[in-house]
Design a protein around this motif. Structure first.
Motif, PDB file in Angstrom:
ATOM      1  N   GLY A 152       0.821  -1.199   0.000  1.00 28.24           N
ATOM      2  CA  GLY A 152       0.000   0.000   0.000  1.00 28.24           C
ATOM      3  C   GLY A 152       0.861   1.257   0.000  1.00 28.24           C
ATOM      4  N   LYS A 153       0.423   2.258  -0.726  1.00 28.78           N
ATOM      5  CA  LYS A 153       1.154   3.526  -0.779  1.00 28.78           C
ATOM      6  C   LYS A 153       1.262   4.168   0.598  1.00 28.78           C
ATOM      7  N   ARG A 154       0.303   3.882   1.477  1.00 24.70           N
ATOM      8  CA  ARG A 154       0.329   4.446   2.831  1.00 24.70           C
ATOM      9  C   ARG A 154       1.376   3.763   3.717  1.00 24.70           C
ATOM     10  N   GLN A 155       1.883   2.639   3.289  1.00 22.92           N
ATOM     11  CA  GLN A 155       2.922   1.922   4.044  1.00 22.92           C
ATOM     12  C   GLN A 155       4.281   2.438   3.581  1.00 22.92           C
ATOM     13  N   VAL A 156       4.586   3.642   3.997  1.00 19.88           N
ATOM     14  CA  VAL A 156       5.769   4.356   3.520  1.00 19.88           C
ATOM     15  C   VAL A 156       7.057   3.564   3.780  1.00 19.88           C
ATOM     16  N   GLU A 157       7.162   2.954   4.969  1.00 16.33           N
ATOM     17  CA  GLU A 157       8.375   2.191   5.288  1.00 16.33           C
ATOM     18  C   GLU A 157       8.548   1.008   4.344  1.00 16.33           C
ATOM     19  N   ALA A 158       7.445   0.348   3.986  1.00 16.06           N
ATOM     20  CA  ALA A 158       7.515  -0.790   3.071  1.00 16.06           C
ATOM     21  C   ALA A 158       7.952  -0.336   1.683  1.00 16.06           C
ATOM     22  N   VAL A 159       7.379   0.752   1.205  1.00 18.45           N
ATOM     23  CA  VAL A 159       7.754   1.280  -0.107  1.00 18.45           C
ATOM     24  C   VAL A 159       9.248   1.602  -0.130  1.00 18.45           C
ATOM     25  N   GLU A 160       9.734   2.239   0.927  1.00 19.80           N
ATOM     26  CA  GLU A 160      11.172   2.560   1.013  1.00 19.80           C
ATOM     27  C   GLU A 160      12.028   1.301   1.044  1.00 19.80           C
ATOM     28  N   LEU A 161      11.580   0.280   1.794  1.00 22.69           N
ATOM     29  CA  LEU A 161      12.312  -0.985   1.860  1.00 22.69           C
ATOM     30  C   LEU A 161      12.463  -1.588   0.468  1.00 22.69           C
ATOM     31  N   TYR A 162      11.371  -1.671  -0.268  1.00 16.56           N
ATOM     32  CA  TYR A 162      11.421  -2.323  -1.577  1.00 16.56           C
ATOM     33  C   TYR A 162      12.243  -1.520  -2.575  1.00 16.56           C
ATOM     34  N   LYS A 163      12.078  -0.209  -2.587  1.00 21.01           N
ATOM     35  CA  LYS A 163      12.889   0.619  -3.495  1.00 21.01           C
ATOM     36  C   LYS A 163      14.366   0.495  -3.138  1.00 21.01           C
ATOM     37  N   GLY A 164      14.671   0.490  -1.840  1.00 16.66           N
ATOM     38  CA  GLY A 164      16.055   0.377  -1.386  1.00 16.66           C
ATOM     39  C   GLY A 164      16.651  -1.009  -1.584  1.00 16.66           C
ATOM     40  N   SER A 165      15.794  -1.985  -1.877  1.00 15.48           N
ATOM     41  CA  SER A 165      16.249  -3.362  -2.095  1.00 15.48           C
ATOM     42  C   SER A 165      16.291  -3.718  -3.576  1.00 15.48           C
ATOM     43  N   GLY A 166      16.161  -2.709  -4.426  1.00 15.01           N
ATOM     44  CA  GLY A 166      16.311  -2.935  -5.866  1.00 15.01           C
ATOM     45  C   GLY A 166      15.030  -3.249  -6.620  1.00 15.01           C
ATOM     46  N   TYR A 167      13.888  -3.095  -5.977  1.00 11.57           N
ATOM     47  CA  TYR A 167      12.621  -3.336  -6.660  1.00 11.57           C
ATOM     48  C   TYR A 167      12.239  -2.118  -7.487  1.00 11.57           C
ATOM     49  N   GLN A 168      11.642  -2.384  -8.644  1.00 14.23           N
ATOM     50  CA  GLN A 168      11.190  -1.336  -9.548  1.00 14.23           C
ATOM     51  C   GLN A 168       9.666  -1.317  -9.571  1.00 14.23           C
ATOM     52  N   VAL A 169       9.086  -0.122  -9.603  1.00 14.76           N
ATOM     53  CA  VAL A 169       7.631   0.004  -9.700  1.00 14.76           C
ATOM     54  C   VAL A 169       7.190  -0.516 -11.069  1.00 14.76           C
ATOM     55  N   ILE A 170       6.121  -1.314 -11.056  1.00 14.50           N
ATOM     56  CA  ILE A 170       5.537  -1.859 -12.281  1.00 14.50           C
ATOM     57  C   ILE A 170       4.040  -1.518 -12.287  1.00 14.50           C
ATOM     58  N   PRO A 171       3.382  -1.668 -13.444  1.00 10.39           N
ATOM     59  CA  PRO A 171       1.923  -1.478 -13.446  1.00 10.39           C
ATOM     60  C   PRO A 171       1.274  -2.475 -12.476  1.00 10.39           C
ATOM     61  N   ASN A 172       0.226  -2.029 -11.807  1.00  7.77           N
ATOM     62  CA  ASN A 172      -0.465  -2.910 -10.869  1.00  7.77           C
ATOM     63  C   ASN A 172      -0.989  -4.145 -11.592  1.00  7.77           C
ATOM     64  N   TYR A 173      -0.761  -5.298 -10.989  1.00  6.01           N
ATOM     65  CA  TYR A 173      -1.249  -6.558 -11.553  1.00  6.01           C
ATOM     66  C   TYR A 173      -2.528  -6.981 -10.824  1.00  6.01           C
ATOM     67  N   GLU A 174      -3.211  -7.947 -11.430  1.00  3.59           N
ATOM     68  CA  GLU A 174      -4.448  -8.469 -10.828  1.00  3.59           C
ATOM     69  C   GLU A 174      -4.131  -9.084  -9.475  1.00  3.59           C
ATOM     70  N   PRO A 175      -4.943  -8.863  -8.498  1.00  2.82           N
ATOM     71  CA  PRO A 175      -6.256  -8.222  -8.487  1.00  2.82           C
ATOM     72  C   PRO A 175      -6.205  -6.749  -8.075  1.00  2.82           C
ATOM     73  N   TYR A 176      -5.040  -6.120  -8.207  1.00  2.00           N
ATOM     74  CA  TYR A 176      -4.841  -4.767  -7.676  1.00  2.00           C
ATOM     75  C   TYR A 176      -4.926  -3.672  -8.743  1.00  2.00           C
ATOM     76  N   THR A 177      -5.304  -4.025  -9.961  1.00  2.00           N
ATOM     77  CA  THR A 177      -5.259  -3.065 -11.067  1.00  2.00           C
ATOM     78  C   THR A 177      -6.092  -1.807 -10.821  1.00  2.00           C
ATOM     79  N   ASP A 178      -7.199  -1.928 -10.119  1.00  2.00           N
ATOM     80  CA  ASP A 178      -8.073  -0.767  -9.898  1.00  2.00           C
ATOM     81  C   ASP A 178      -7.943  -0.155  -8.509  1.00  2.00           C
ATOM     82  N   MET A 179      -6.932  -0.547  -7.760  1.00  2.00           N
ATOM     83  CA  MET A 179      -6.759  -0.049  -6.394  1.00  2.00           C
ATOM     84  C   MET A 179      -5.766   1.119  -6.376  1.00  2.00           C
ATOM     85  N   ASP A 180      -6.282   2.323  -6.102  1.00  2.00           N
ATOM     86  CA  ASP A 180      -5.431   3.519  -6.097  1.00  2.00           C
ATOM     87  C   ASP A 180      -4.366   3.473  -5.006  1.00  2.00           C
ATOM     88  N   ASN A 181      -4.647   2.777  -3.902  1.00  2.00           N
ATOM     89  CA  ASN A 181      -3.683   2.707  -2.804  1.00  2.00           C
ATOM     90  C   ASN A 181      -2.566   1.697  -3.075  1.00  2.00           C
TER      91      ASN A 181
END
Length: 150
Positions: free
Chosen positions: A112-141
């Motif tokens: 979730g975008k609101r989980q700021v620490e998680a987003v930072e962890l994944y970006k800092g661990s070499g993960y790249q943002v991708i288009p949302n996959y099913e079942p999350y395609t319509d979830m803005d968060n």
């Protein structure tokens, strides 16, 4: 810091307890959307689980589950009192290693975008943002990530 990582499955009672703490945390963070996310985070059939122990006490966890041509990282959690010590990065690294041993070359995940620490962890661990996959395609968060491993 003494940290032990145990490879197990979803029947591990320490994992079950940590997931209860995670779900309580997410119910607050996700608000009205929690019910939607919760339906995709059941743990009964997870075969690949890592539980982190600090001085014999379970303090964190994560899991991987097959999703098409990748392993999906699920149920990442570190007890709030133990955060900021690099445990999540070690758990994630162990999950990626295990996925590679199982023959996978990529990990994906949703957080979730609101989980700021998680987003930072994944970006800092070499993960790249991708288009949302099913079942999350319509979830803005939702924000989805991918990383090549191995």
């Amino acid at each position: 810091m003494r940290l032990a990582l145990l490879r197990t499955d979803s029947t591990n009672p320490d994992f079950v307890e940590l997931v209860k703490q995670l779900d309580a945390y997410l119910a607050v963070i996700d608000g009205e959307e929690h019910g939607f996310y919760d339906q995709f985070n059941k743990i009964q059939h997870l075969k690949y689980v890592v539980v982190a122990y600090h001085e014999g006490v379970a303090v964190g966890c994560g899991a991987i589950n097959s999703k098409e041509d990748a392993m999906e990282v699920k149920r990442m959690f570190v007890n709030p009192n133990e955060r900021g010590k690099g445990m999540a990065k070690k758990i994630l690294g162990e999950l990626e290693k295990w996925a590679g041993e199982l023959g996978y070359t990529k990990c994906v995940l949703e957080t979730g975008k609101r989980q700021v620490e998680a987003v930072e962890l994944y970006k800092g661990s070499g993960y790249q943002v991708i288009p949302n996959y099913e079942p999350y395609t319509d979830m803005d968060n939702s924000i989805c990530f991918s990383k090549k491993i191995g």
